[in-house]
Design a protein around this motif. Structure first.
Motif, PDB file in Angstrom:
ATOM      1  N   UNK A  50      -4.376   0.830   2.267  1.00  0.00           N
ATOM      2  CA  UNK A  50      -4.519  -0.250   3.236  1.00  0.00           C
ATOM      3  C   UNK A  50      -3.413  -1.287   3.048  1.00  0.00           C
ATOM      4  N   UNK A  51      -2.754  -1.250   1.885  1.00  0.00           N
ATOM      5  CA  UNK A  51      -1.626  -2.141   1.609  1.00  0.00           C
ATOM      6  C   UNK A  51      -0.354  -1.402   1.994  1.00  0.00           C
ATOM      7  N   UNK A  52       0.046  -1.560   3.234  1.00  0.00           N
ATOM      8  CA  UNK A  52       1.158  -0.791   3.789  1.00  0.00           C
ATOM      9  C   UNK A  52       2.411  -1.654   3.915  1.00  0.00           C
ATOM     10  N   UNK A  53       3.578  -1.019   3.986  1.00  0.00           N
ATOM     11  CA  UNK A  53       4.803  -1.767   4.308  1.00  0.00           C
ATOM     12  C   UNK A  53       4.685  -2.385   5.695  1.00  0.00           C
ATOM     13  N   UNK A  54       5.458  -3.415   5.932  1.00  0.00           N
ATOM     14  CA  UNK A  54       5.390  -4.149   7.201  1.00  0.00           C
ATOM     15  C   UNK A  54       5.640  -3.249   8.402  1.00  0.00           C
ATOM     16  N   UNK A  55       6.543  -2.288   8.260  1.00  0.00           N
ATOM     17  CA  UNK A  55       6.869  -1.440   9.405  1.00  0.00           C
ATOM     18  C   UNK A  55       5.774  -0.410   9.717  1.00  0.00           C
ATOM     19  N   UNK A  56       4.739  -0.339   8.864  1.00  0.00           N
ATOM     20  CA  UNK A  56       3.615   0.569   9.110  1.00  0.00           C
ATOM     21  C   UNK A  56       2.328  -0.181   9.448  1.00  0.00           C
ATOM     22  N   UNK A  57       2.456  -1.460   9.725  1.00  0.00           N
ATOM     23  CA  UNK A  57       1.272  -2.296   9.919  1.00  0.00           C
ATOM     24  C   UNK A  57       0.422  -1.903  11.124  1.00  0.00           C
ATOM     25  N   UNK A  58       1.028  -1.295  12.133  1.00  0.00           N
ATOM     26  CA  UNK A  58       0.300  -0.953  13.354  1.00  0.00           C
ATOM     27  C   UNK A  58      -0.209   0.486  13.345  1.00  0.00           C
ATOM     28  N   UNK A  59       0.046   1.209  12.285  1.00  0.00           N
ATOM     29  CA  UNK A  59      -0.370   2.604  12.187  1.00  0.00           C
ATOM     30  C   UNK A  59      -1.885   2.674  11.960  1.00  0.00           C
ATOM     31  N   UNK A  60      -2.617   3.229  12.945  1.00  0.00           N
ATOM     32  CA  UNK A  60      -4.072   3.331  12.839  1.00  0.00           C
ATOM     33  C   UNK A  60      -4.523   4.712  12.364  1.00  0.00           C
ATOM     34  N   UNK A  61      -3.590   5.590  12.036  1.00  0.00           N
ATOM     35  CA  UNK A  61      -3.957   6.913  11.554  1.00  0.00           C
ATOM     36  C   UNK A  61      -4.390   6.885  10.090  1.00  0.00           C
ATOM     37  N   UNK A  62      -3.997   5.829   9.373  1.00  0.00           N
ATOM     38  CA  UNK A  62      -4.388   5.649   7.977  1.00  0.00           C
ATOM     39  C   UNK A  62      -5.152   4.332   7.873  1.00  0.00           C
ATOM     40  N   UNK A  63      -6.371   4.393   7.345  1.00  0.00           N
ATOM     41  CA  UNK A  63      -7.191   3.186   7.250  1.00  0.00           C
ATOM     42  C   UNK A  63      -8.140   3.302   6.065  1.00  0.00           C
ATOM     43  N   UNK A  64      -8.668   2.161   5.666  1.00  0.00           N
ATOM     44  CA  UNK A  64      -9.627   2.090   4.566  1.00  0.00           C
ATOM     45  C   UNK A  64     -11.014   1.874   5.150  1.00  0.00           C
ATOM     46  N   UNK A  65     -11.958   2.681   4.727  1.00  0.00           N
ATOM     47  CA  UNK A  65     -13.333   2.560   5.213  1.00  0.00           C
ATOM     48  C   UNK A  65     -14.280   2.446   4.026  1.00  0.00           C
ATOM     49  N   UNK A  66     -15.301   1.601   4.167  1.00  0.00           N
ATOM     50  CA  UNK A  66     -16.290   1.473   3.101  1.00  0.00           C
ATOM     51  C   UNK A  66     -17.143   2.736   3.047  1.00  0.00           C
ATOM     52  N   UNK A  67     -17.800   2.937   1.924  1.00  0.00           N
ATOM     53  CA  UNK A  67     -18.509   4.194   1.695  1.00  0.00           C
ATOM     54  C   UNK A  67     -20.024   4.042   1.826  1.00  0.00           C
ATOM     55  N   UNK A  68     -20.684   3.503   0.788  1.00  0.00           N
ATOM     56  CA  UNK A  68     -22.144   3.488   0.748  1.00  0.00           C
ATOM     57  C   UNK A  68     -22.773   2.505   1.729  1.00  0.00           C
ATOM     58  N   UNK A  69     -22.057   1.439   2.036  1.00  0.00           N
ATOM     59  CA  UNK A  69     -22.575   0.435   2.963  1.00  0.00           C
ATOM     60  C   UNK A  69     -21.394  -0.298   3.579  1.00  0.00           C
ATOM     61  N   UNK A  70     -21.625  -1.520   4.045  1.00  0.00           N
ATOM     62  CA  UNK A  70     -20.564  -2.258   4.739  1.00  0.00           C
ATOM     63  C   UNK A  70     -19.928  -3.334   3.866  1.00  0.00           C
TER      64      UNK A  70
END
Length: 213
Positions: A50-70
């Motif tokens: 989720x800590x991406x370089x600035x030029x990848x900030x708009x890329x929605x193909x890679x994201x961080x999602x919570x697991x057991x809850x929110x």
């Protein structure tokens, strides 16, 4: 409910200053000063970055999602001393947007067992948007920063939260090393000096040497 731990990858509410991330953000973006191998994420569904370089900030193909809850805890260490100015967040969509985030300065051991008992250094609500939000903090509270821990405590209606981009703006400086202290003996102390065998004065007394090997 148990949470997963993924590595490497104020009590009061403030009416935060939220804006779209400026194009000039790259000039004071702290991405290159993050100690990436030691980033710690608790309750992540996977190791997505989720800590991406600035030029990848708009890329929605890679994201961080919570697991057991929110809920998520993200600890971000830096390689030097940081003065934090704002936090950049792109999250969602919709109900998967975190409702708020609590920031803790230089708290390196926070987990879900004790985060609720700690007073946050700063806390703000997160706006639902598919664009990057620029959330200003008070730099005086985040000066001489070696790490920042973010606690996302709830979603805005979904069972999990999702974050596409997390970034930081501010200034960086190298930590100053403690100066070496060398103590010189102003005058030799005969009581602690060693005698040099085989060297005698005119009266046949062994001579005393100072600072010899």
């Amino acid at each position: 409910m148990s949470h997963n731990d993924h590595g490497n990858c104020g009590d009061e509410h403030h009416h935060h200053d939220h804006d779209h991330a400026p194009e000039s953000a790259n000039s004071d973006n702290l991405y290159s000063y993050i100690d990436h191998p030691n980033v710690r994420i608790l309750n992540a569904a996977d190791d997505a970055k989720v800590l991406k370089p600035w030029d990848q900030r708009l890329d929605e193909s890679v994201y961080l999602q919570s697991d057991a809850d929110d809920q998520l805890i993200i600890r971000v260490p830096f390689t030097g001393s940081v003065k934090l100015r704002s936090v950049l967040i792109k999250a969602g969509p919709g109900g998967q947007t975190p409702s708020k985030v609590a920031l803790f300065a230089n708290e390196d051991t926070l987990d879900f067992n004790d985060v609720a008992d700690r007073k946050a250094t700063h806390e703000f609500a997160i706006v639902q948007s598919r664009e990057i939000g620029d959330y200003a903090v008070k730099p005086a509270r985040f000066s001489n920063l070696s790490s920042v821990t973010l606690f996302f405590s709830a979603s805005q209606g979904a069972e999990t939260i999702q974050i596409y981009y997390l970034g930081f703006l501010g200034s960086f400086s190298q930590r100053k090393e403690a100066p070496s202290v060398i103590i010189y003996e102003a005058q030799a102390n005969p009581a602690t000096a060693e005698k040099i065998p085989g060297i005698k004065d005119d009266f046949g007394v062994d001579q005393i040497g100072y600072g010899g090997a």
